[in-house]
Structures are given as C-alpha cells and as structure tokens.
Design a protein around this motif. Structure first.
Motif, mmCIF file in Angstrom:
data_model
loop_
_atom_site.group_PDB
_atom_site.id
_atom_site.type_symbol
_atom_site.label_atom_id
_atom_site.label_comp_id
_atom_site.label_asym_id
_atom_site.label_seq_id
_atom_site.Cartn_x
_atom_site.Cartn_y
_atom_site.Cartn_z
ATOM 1 N N GLU A 318 0.832 -1.213 0.000
ATOM 2 C CA GLU A 318 0.000 0.000 0.000
ATOM 3 C C GLU A 318 0.860 1.253 0.000
ATOM 4 N N ALA A 319 0.466 2.206 -0.851
ATOM 5 C CA ALA A 319 1.103 3.518 -0.913
ATOM 6 C C ALA A 319 0.132 4.477 -1.584
ATOM 7 N N CYS A 320 0.121 5.713 -1.159
ATOM 8 C CA CYS A 320 -0.688 6.721 -1.839
ATOM 9 C C CYS A 320 -0.258 8.106 -1.372
ATOM 10 N N VAL A 321 -0.688 9.110 -2.106
ATOM 11 C CA VAL A 321 -0.558 10.502 -1.663
ATOM 12 C C VAL A 321 -1.717 10.738 -0.709
ATOM 13 N N ASP A 322 -1.443 10.635 0.583
ATOM 14 C CA ASP A 322 -2.513 10.688 1.579
ATOM 15 C C ASP A 322 -2.673 12.098 2.136
ATOM 16 N N SER A 323 -3.770 12.307 2.823
ATOM 17 C CA SER A 323 -4.084 13.602 3.456
ATOM 18 C C SER A 323 -4.079 14.749 2.458
ATOM 19 N N GLU A 324 -4.491 14.458 1.225
ATOM 20 C CA GLU A 324 -4.557 15.476 0.174
ATOM 21 C C GLU A 324 -5.842 15.318 -0.628
ATOM 22 N N LYS A 336 5.592 19.016 -8.703
ATOM 23 C CA LYS A 336 6.115 20.058 -7.810
ATOM 24 C C LYS A 336 6.112 19.597 -6.364
ATOM 25 N N LYS A 337 6.997 20.167 -5.575
ATOM 26 C CA LYS A 337 7.067 19.832 -4.149
ATOM 27 C C LYS A 337 6.041 20.651 -3.370
ATOM 28 N N GLU A 338 4.773 20.284 -3.561
ATOM 29 C CA GLU A 338 3.677 20.983 -2.910
ATOM 30 C C GLU A 338 2.879 20.077 -1.985
ATOM 31 N N ALA A 339 2.922 18.767 -2.210
ATOM 32 C CA ALA A 339 2.084 17.845 -1.448
ATOM 33 C C ALA A 339 2.584 17.697 -0.011
ATOM 34 N N THR A 340 1.662 17.486 0.889
ATOM 35 C CA THR A 340 1.979 17.144 2.276
ATOM 36 C C THR A 340 1.236 15.868 2.634
ATOM 37 N N ASP A 341 1.657 15.210 3.706
ATOM 38 C CA ASP A 341 0.985 13.986 4.121
ATOM 39 C C ASP A 341 0.645 14.061 5.596
ATOM 40 N N TRP A 342 0.158 12.953 6.134
ATOM 41 C CA TRP A 342 -0.268 12.931 7.534
ATOM 42 C C TRP A 342 0.831 13.399 8.465
ATOM 43 N N GLY A 343 2.082 12.994 8.175
ATOM 44 C CA GLY A 343 3.181 13.313 9.072
ATOM 45 C C GLY A 343 3.572 14.774 9.074
ATOM 46 N N TYR A 344 3.267 15.468 7.988
ATOM 47 C CA TYR A 344 3.584 16.899 7.900
ATOM 48 C C TYR A 344 2.822 17.669 8.974
ATOM 49 N N ASP A 345 1.603 17.203 9.265
ATOM 50 C CA ASP A 345 0.752 17.880 10.251
ATOM 51 C C ASP A 345 0.778 17.213 11.626
ATOM 52 N N TYR A 358 6.719 17.370 -0.803
ATOM 53 C CA TYR A 358 7.337 16.531 -1.819
ATOM 54 C C TYR A 358 6.534 16.595 -3.109
ATOM 55 N N ALA A 359 7.161 16.202 -4.197
ATOM 56 C CA ALA A 359 6.483 16.058 -5.484
ATOM 57 C C ALA A 359 5.964 14.625 -5.589
ATOM 58 N N PRO A 360 4.666 14.428 -5.790
ATOM 59 C CA PRO A 360 4.122 13.069 -5.836
ATOM 60 C C PRO A 360 4.816 12.158 -6.844
#
Length: 500
Positions: A318-324, A336-345, A358-360
C-alpha cells in the motif's frame, strides 16, 4: 533474424545516439515528462556536455518480481459504477489491458475499510463462531463486479492479495470497529473467515492468491477500522490457527504475508515471524507500507528483512498521496514539491523531518526504484480510482489516486502517477529478475530487470532540474542517452547478440 528486445525504463527524457561504428540494435524511446509527454514515443534532442556511465550486468541477479499494481476498493468500484460504460471500460483497459499498464498484482479489503461507503462485516451475527451467517453480500454490488470486469480486460491475469482491516467488533476486546485486539477465544473463528472468504470469492469466479494477516497491526490512531497485533500475537495466530486451518482445508498454497505496515519497524517484526522453523513455516513473506516517510525508503530495514528470510516474499502492499484532496487536471502539481501527508501535520516533532513537502511523481519514482534495489519483489498502489474530493471515504480520509473521476460529468483524469506506475508495471513483468545496475552519476537512481521473455527493463530517475547524459553499457554494447530533467522514459533495445 530473431531479435529479442531490451526494455529500458528511464525516469528521464532524451535522445539516443550511436556510440559504436558497427551496426547497433535500434532503440525506441517512450517518455513521460513534466513537459507533457505521457508514454509518448520520442526522438531527437541535444546531448548534455558531461556524460556519465550506467552499466548493466545481466549476469548478476537478485529477487524475482511478483508484480506491480493497485487496489480494488469499494470506493473505486462504486465510482466506476457511476460512470458510463465507455468511461468505465477506458479506465479498466488502461489499468489491465494489453495496451495499458498491464497490472499484475492487486490488493483488496476483507470486511470494510476507510475507503468503503460504510462499515460492514462478513460475520454480522454476534456470537456466530460457526460462521453460519457468513456472507460477502456487501461486496456484490460494486467490489466484485469491478474485479470481474478487470479480469475480462487482463490477458495475462493478475494476483489478488486480500487484507482485513478488522474482524467484526463482537470478536474484539473493545467491541468496536476501531482499535482493540482479537479475543483469543475467537482466533479459530477469525481464521475460519479467511477460509470462507476464499471459497465465497471462488464461487464468484475470483481466485484469491494470498492474504496479509492484518492491515496496519500497529494501529492508525483512533480513526478508521483497525485491529491491533503484536509480532508475537500475529505469529501465534498464523502458526497455530490460520496456517494449519488453511492447510487442513486444502488451501496450503495460499500465500500468507505478515506485518503489513511501515518499514521502520520491519526488523522487530521479522525477528519474531522468522525466529525459527516453526514460527516461519506458514509465513510466505512480509508486507510493507511507505507512510513512515515521504522520502526515505528504508534500505537498511529492507535489507535486514531479506537477510532474515531470504526465500520469502517482500511486497509493498500500500502507498498513496494521503491527506490530500487531489488536484484536478493539473499535471504540473504532481511534479512540484507541494504535497503534504499525515506526518507533515501530525507527526511528533522529532520525526517531522521524515515528512517534508514533496512532489508526488518523485515520491513514487524514488520509492519504487529504491524498493527494487533492496529486495522488494512487488509494489502495489492504493485506490485505483477516486473522485475529485479524494474519496468516497466514510471517515473523510481524503487521498489521491492515479486516476481521478468526476462521475457527475462523466469525466476521467489520468494523473502523472498513472504513467509512473505504467512505466514499471507494463515493462517489468512477473517472473522478471532484478539485475545489477550501477550509475557513476550519483544524482541518477537506476534499477534493472530481465523479463521471462529475455527482454530487459532498466529504470533511471533524474529528480533534478538539469538534463543529463549517460552512456549505457550492457553485454558489450554502448549507447549515449540524454536524460531530461523530471522525465520518465521506456527504451526498447534488441538483444539478439547474446542469450541470457
């Protein structure tokens, strides 16, 4: 002349020029790039001034590939059922068809998960340890039809891994969907669910290849469906209940994967799972996720897991761009390095460094290549299809997917992530062997594989914003290739000069 082909998958963009005077095999290049190409055949381009070297050695081989793919979820399946038949067929053809990504390894959920329309169990009647009321009816409206339609599009077929998020609440010590542990008195009943599930899906014409014992046994907070195991508890369940019951029921060939969570804790889990012959007898391998970090693929932990059980599977499940909430029709965002995930917050302060923006595309490319270079034999994405909100998800845990749809307008958006997955899944086939690949330019990530039909696939990733050139050496041949910044290429090369 009977010419075989060498397939090079390059996360780059470029040109091929002859580096030898004698007749050379022709090379075909397909490119996906931040500049707009999407598995497009390309030619031409000016080589960079500095040229590094990538050397491929087919004589040095590592793990055998199980496959690449994504997950069948009720969320994805329900969205497909809201689309027109033409659009539904377009999506399934793109994932499973011969001209598409040719997904070969997939996953689905047993009982409900967060990417379900609501919470449900196959064992709805409390105290039904004999499983007389077992039913997969909740899967029959959406999930099973999606799997069966995918089977129709797949010429080579695909394997399915089934994963439970939780047992029914009545089997757990907290009597809740979220958290808690499986009560020991229900170990046999819960193992029986795996058997019943296999038979029920078989009756629907769907073969289940294997299971993970529990999705994220360490827990995921007080969020969606979950059930906790320690390494000792899971090993006991598999060694004394699930494994022997599958074997006694004539299902001993079913694959059992332990753990199924983030890589940081791999050593702790494999130490228990594979501590001796008795504990490891029924474990066919280990399942892992990538959510511990947005950039670190944990090579030391992967190497440790392989050394602990060198003959076992090691599959990213399992992997995904989560919390977006996914971006709609905006390819540039995915580069682009715009995405954030659960750990960013939400990550504790001392570990927030593991979760930068990070860039997805970069995250997917780096992780897949890093995994392949460290004994991982399968890589499975999460939801295949989500809507513009990043759902449906009963917990409102919004995420991105390679394919985003707007069912109200009957529109489909193939994000760049779809093409990244296709560059691997289409050209590195089940049964391929990972082989030696070395780059003198440390800014380039590279991996390579030999397929069962003797084609080869080499994947190179240039994460930087500067084009680069390298000489590719294999079997005594050499080519100079230009790598654009932020691009993905597949290069096909005949290899009639040597049988591997």
């Amino acid at each position: 002349m009977n010419i075989k082909h060498l397939v090079l998958v390059l996360l780059t963009g470029g040109v091929i020029t002859s580096c030898q005077k004698e007749e050379q095999p022709e090379i075909t290049v397909f490119e996906t790039s931040a500049g707009g190409n999407k598995l497009t055949q390309v030619t031409g381009g000016k080589p960079a001034e500095e040229v590094s070297v990538i050397t491929i050695d087919p004589e040095v081989s590592y793990q055998t590939i199980t496959g690449f793919g994504g997950a069948f979820t009720e969320a994805s399946a329900s969205l497909l059922n809201r689309m027109s038949k033409a659009q539904r067929d377009t999506i399934l053809q793109a994932y499973f068809g011969k001209e598409g990504a040719r997904y070969s390894l997939t996953r689905t959920h047993m009982n409900s998960c967060d990417f379900s329309l609501g919470q449900y169990s196959y064992t709805p009647v409390e105290g039904d340890t004999a499983l007389e009321h077992f039913t997969i009816d909740p899967d029959k409206d959406d999930l099973i039809p999606m799997i069966k339609e995918a089977m129709e599009f797949s010429e080579d077929g695909f394997r399915i891994i089934a994963s439970p998020w939780t047992a029914a609440p009545w089997m757990k010590d907290n009597n809740e969907w979220v958290g808690g542990k499986l009560l020991p008195e229900y170990y046999d009943a819960w193992a029986g669910v795996f058997l019943k599930y296999t038979d029920a899906y078989k009756n629907e014409g769907i073969d289940i290849w294997g299971f993970t014992v529990e999705n994220e046994p360490n827990g995921n907070g007080n969020n969606w469906e979950s059930m906790h195991f320690t390494p000792e508890e899971m090993t006991d369940f598999v060694q004394h209940h699930l494994g022997p019951m599958l074997e006694a029921d004539g299902k001993g060939e079913m694959i059992i994967l332990g753990y199924d969570q983030n890589r940081e804790e791999l050593p702790k889990w494999v130490d228990v799972m594979f501590r001796d012959e008795e504990s490891s007898k029924y474990f066919d391998g280990t399942a892992i996720h990538w959510y511990e970090s947005t950039y670190d693929y944990f090579p030391e932990e992967l190497q440790y897991a392989h050394e602990k059980a060198p003959g076992k599977y090691l599959i990213q499940t399992e992997a995904c761009v989560d919390s977006e909430v996914p971006q709609w029709q905006d390819d540039a965002w995915y580069w682009k390095k715009e995405a954030t995930d659960w750990g960013y917050d939400w990550r504790e302060e001392e570990k927030k460094y593991l979760h930068p923006k990070y860039a997805p595309v970069n995250r997917y490319a780096r992780d897949i290549i890093g995994c392949l270079n460290n004994w991982v034999d399968g890589w499975v994405d999460w939801n295949m299809v989500l809507d513009r909100q990043g759902g449906p998800n009963w917990f409102e845990n919004w995420c991105a997917a390679p394919v985003i749809v707007d069912p109200e307008q009957d529109e489909v958006y193939f994000t760049p992530l779809y093409y990244v997955m296709a560059h691997f899944s289409k050209y590195i086939r089940p049964g391929a062997r990972i082989i030696e690949a070395k780059a003198t330019d440390e800014s380039l990530m590279v991996t390579a594989a030999v397929n069962p039909d003797n084609t080869m696939a080499v994947v190179v990733f240039n994460e930087g914003n500067t084009p680069r050139s390298f000489r590719l050496n294999w079997n005594g041949l050499e080519r100079e290739i230009r790598i654009s910044a932020q691009a993905l290429q597949t290069i096909v090369i005949p290899t009639a000069q040597k049988e591997l």
